[in-house]
Structure formats: C-alpha cells, structure tokens
Design a protein around this motif. Structure first.
Motif, PDB file in Angstrom:
ATOM      1  N   TYR A 173       0.818  -1.199   0.000  1.00 39.92           N
ATOM      2  CA  TYR A 173       0.000   0.000   0.000  1.00 39.92           C
ATOM      3  C   TYR A 173       0.859   1.259   0.000  1.00 39.92           C
ATOM      4  N   LEU A 174       0.551   2.139  -0.937  1.00 38.61           N
ATOM      5  CA  LEU A 174       1.193   3.444  -1.017  1.00 38.61           C
ATOM      6  C   LEU A 174       0.101   4.502  -0.901  1.00 38.61           C
ATOM      7  N   VAL A 175       0.420   5.607  -0.261  1.00 30.43           N
ATOM      8  CA  VAL A 175      -0.550   6.686  -0.064  1.00 30.43           C
ATOM      9  C   VAL A 175       0.052   7.976  -0.598  1.00 30.43           C
ATOM     10  N   ILE A 176      -0.731   8.680  -1.410  1.00 33.57           N
ATOM     11  CA  ILE A 176      -0.294   9.981  -1.899  1.00 33.57           C
ATOM     12  C   ILE A 176      -0.669  10.998  -0.833  1.00 33.57           C
ATOM     13  N   LYS A 177       0.354  11.529  -0.186  1.00 35.28           N
ATOM     14  CA  LYS A 177       0.141  12.437   0.931  1.00 35.28           C
ATOM     15  C   LYS A 177      -0.103  13.865   0.429  1.00 35.28           C
ATOM     16  N   GLU A 178       0.609  14.233  -0.617  1.00 33.42           N
ATOM     17  CA  GLU A 178       0.461  15.580  -1.159  1.00 33.42           C
ATOM     18  C   GLU A 178       0.592  15.513  -2.674  1.00 33.42           C
ATOM     19  N   LEU A 179      -0.210  16.331  -3.356  1.00 32.06           N
ATOM     20  CA  LEU A 179      -0.199  16.354  -4.819  1.00 32.06           C
ATOM     21  C   LEU A 179      -0.339  17.797  -5.273  1.00 32.06           C
ATOM     22  N   ASP A 180       0.599  18.234  -6.084  1.00 26.65           N
ATOM     23  CA  ASP A 180       0.564  19.594  -6.631  1.00 26.65           C
ATOM     24  C   ASP A 180       0.728  19.463  -8.141  1.00 26.65           C
ATOM     25  N   ILE A 181      -0.283  19.949  -8.886  1.00 29.27           N
ATOM     26  CA  ILE A 181      -0.271  19.835 -10.349  1.00 29.27           C
ATOM     27  C   ILE A 181      -0.320  21.242 -10.937  1.00 29.27           C
ATOM     28  N   ARG A 182       0.547  21.501 -11.897  1.00 31.21           N
ATOM     29  CA  ARG A 182       0.559  22.795 -12.596  1.00 31.21           C
ATOM     30  C   ARG A 182       0.757  22.549 -14.081  1.00 31.21           C
ATOM     31  N   VAL A 183       0.152  23.388 -14.865  1.00 28.55           N
ATOM     32  CA  VAL A 183       0.310  23.304 -16.320  1.00 28.55           C
ATOM     33  C   VAL A 183       1.667  23.906 -16.662  1.00 28.55           C
ATOM     34  N   ARG A 184       2.427  23.219 -17.487  1.00 30.29           N
ATOM     35  CA  ARG A 184       3.791  23.668 -17.814  1.00 30.29           C
ATOM     36  C   ARG A 184       3.768  24.848 -18.775  1.00 30.29           C
ATOM     37  N   ASN A 185       2.909  24.788 -19.770  1.00 32.54           N
ATOM     38  CA  ASN A 185       2.824  25.856 -20.768  1.00 32.54           C
ATOM     39  C   ASN A 185       1.352  26.166 -20.973  1.00 32.54           C
ATOM     40  N   TYR A 186       0.940  27.377 -20.630  1.00 35.51           N
ATOM     41  CA  TYR A 186      -0.476  27.729 -20.734  1.00 35.51           C
ATOM     42  C   TYR A 186      -0.958  27.798 -22.182  1.00 35.51           C
ATOM     43  N   ARG A 187      -0.090  28.042 -23.142  1.00 30.09           N
ATOM     44  CA  ARG A 187      -0.492  28.114 -24.550  1.00 30.09           C
ATOM     45  C   ARG A 187      -0.757  26.713 -25.107  1.00 30.09           C
ATOM     46  N   ASP A 188       0.016  25.740 -24.620  1.00 28.82           N
ATOM     47  CA  ASP A 188      -0.189  24.347 -25.019  1.00 28.82           C
ATOM     48  C   ASP A 188      -0.351  23.529 -23.730  1.00 28.82           C
ATOM     49  N   PRO A 189      -1.568  23.465 -23.167  1.00 25.22           N
ATOM     50  CA  PRO A 189      -1.758  22.908 -21.824  1.00 25.22           C
ATOM     51  C   PRO A 189      -1.783  21.379 -21.774  1.00 25.22           C
ATOM     52  N   ARG A 190      -0.867  20.761 -22.454  1.00 28.35           N
ATOM     53  CA  ARG A 190      -0.832  19.295 -22.411  1.00 28.35           C
ATOM     54  C   ARG A 190       0.084  18.806 -21.306  1.00 28.35           C
ATOM     55  N   GLU A 191       1.313  19.258 -21.259  1.00 28.50           N
ATOM     56  CA  GLU A 191       2.260  18.775 -20.267  1.00 28.50           C
ATOM     57  C   GLU A 191       1.962  19.378 -18.894  1.00 28.50           C
ATOM     58  N   LEU A 192       2.101  18.516 -17.889  1.00 30.26           N
ATOM     59  CA  LEU A 192       1.815  18.916 -16.515  1.00 30.26           C
ATOM     60  C   LEU A 192       3.060  18.733 -15.651  1.00 30.26           C
ATOM     61  N   MET A 193       3.299  19.710 -14.768  1.00 34.41           N
ATOM     62  CA  MET A 193       4.358  19.562 -13.763  1.00 34.41           C
ATOM     63  C   MET A 193       3.676  19.056 -12.497  1.00 34.41           C
ATOM     64  N   VAL A 194       4.172  17.959 -12.003  1.00 30.68           N
ATOM     65  CA  VAL A 194       3.523  17.295 -10.871  1.00 30.68           C
ATOM     66  C   VAL A 194       4.531  17.134  -9.738  1.00 30.68           C
ATOM     67  N   LYS A 195       4.089  17.459  -8.540  1.00 29.83           N
ATOM     68  CA  LYS A 195       4.884  17.198  -7.335  1.00 29.83           C
ATOM     69  C   LYS A 195       4.082  16.217  -6.495  1.00 29.83           C
TER      70      LYS A 195
END
Length: 183
Positions: free
Chosen positions: A151-173
């Motif tokens: 069992y693994l638990v995601i304690k914290e998740l932060d998602i941001r769009v890398r490029n607002y003009r092409d919102p495909r790639e996401l930066m994830v912490k």
C-alpha cells in the motif's frame, strides 16, 4: 529383695519408654514420610495430567500457529520491504519512479523524507517532481500508486500546467508515503 523390686519396676518402665521412643521416632516418622510421598505422587500425577492435556492440544496449537504465520505473511506483503528504513525508502522511490516512467513521465527531482516512528512501524516518504505528458497519464499514475500492493498513499499532490499556450504537459509534485517494519 529391694534390688528385685526395683528391677521388677524398672523393666516395665524401660519397656514402656522404649515403646514410646519406637512409636515416636520410628512409626510417626515413617507415617510422615509416607504422607510426603503420597503428596509428591499427587503433585506428579497432576503435572503429568497437565502435560498430557498440553500434548493432546498440540495439533490445534500447531494449526493456529500456521494460520497466524500465514496471516502475518499476508500482512507483511502490504508493507514495503527493506532491512533498514533507508533501503525501504529507496525501494519506494524506485516503485514511484518506475510507475511514472511507465506512463511516459520524466522525473526532474526526487527526495527521500525522514522516516517517522509509528509504534512497530515506520512511515517512509518520498517526494518526486515529474513532468507528465497529459492528464490521462497522470490519472493512470495516480490510480496505479493508490491501488497497488504494498500500500502506497499519496500524501500531497501539486499539479501545474507547464505551458499555458499548449496545456498538455503537466508539472507534478508527489509526496508518497508507505509503511515499513520498524527493524
């Protein structure tokens, strides 16, 4: 004649005293020894009966022990394995990295947190910064992390769009935690 009288009186007195001595130091001591031997036999009989009962319970105890071993093995499969918390954290880090890489993500940084004591267990944590190709890959990664064994638990998740003009790639912490045995 006087001597005869004292002899007649002293012989029965000596016989009576000898009988009292034989009774007290012979017969009563033998009776006490016999009582002690009977008590010891009763105690040994009770002990033997207890041993016989324990021996007769051995199959049930062995069955219960095997069941507990199987339960323990099943529960241990839900924990991250490692000789030390550092090795367990490295294994957790490898699991998360391989899950992200399998879904097309790239890892930009990774950190291992300090283990926390929770009684018999330790909570290990890993922080991963990654770039995911799209939200579907991120969804697959999150599902894979949350539904796997150990069992693994995601304690914290932060998602941001890398490029607002092409919102495909996401930066994830991601901060992912797991339990390990407290060795």
């Amino acid at each position: 004649m006087k001597r005869n009288k004292t002899l007649i009186v002293s012989i029965p007195v000596i016989i009576i005293l000898a009988a009292i001595l034989i009774y007290q130091y012979g017969y009563l001591r033998i009776q006490a020894d016999i009582a002690t031997i009977k008590e010891e036999q009763a105690i040994k009989a009770k002990t033997l009966e207890k041993y016989i009962n324990l021996i007769s319970e051995k199959p049930q105890l062995q069955e219960r022990l095997n069941l507990l071993k199987e339960t323990r093995k099943a529960e241990d499969s839900k924990l991250i394995e490692g000789q030390t918390p550092s090795l367990a954290a490295a294994q957790l880090q490898e699991i998360v990295k391989s899950t992200i890489a399998a879904r097309g993500g790239t890892i930009s940084s990774e950190r291992v947190g300090k283990p926390e004591d929770r009684g018999k267990f330790k909570v290990i944590s890993v922080s991963i910064d990654a770039i995911m190709p799209d939200s579907r890959a991120l969804s697959d990664v999150l599902y894979s992390i949350e539904t796997r064994t150990p069992y693994l638990v995601i304690k914290e998740l932060d998602i941001r769009v890398r490029n607002y003009r092409d919102p495909r790639e996401l930066m994830v912490k991601l901060d992912v935690t797991a339990l390990t045995g407290g060795r």
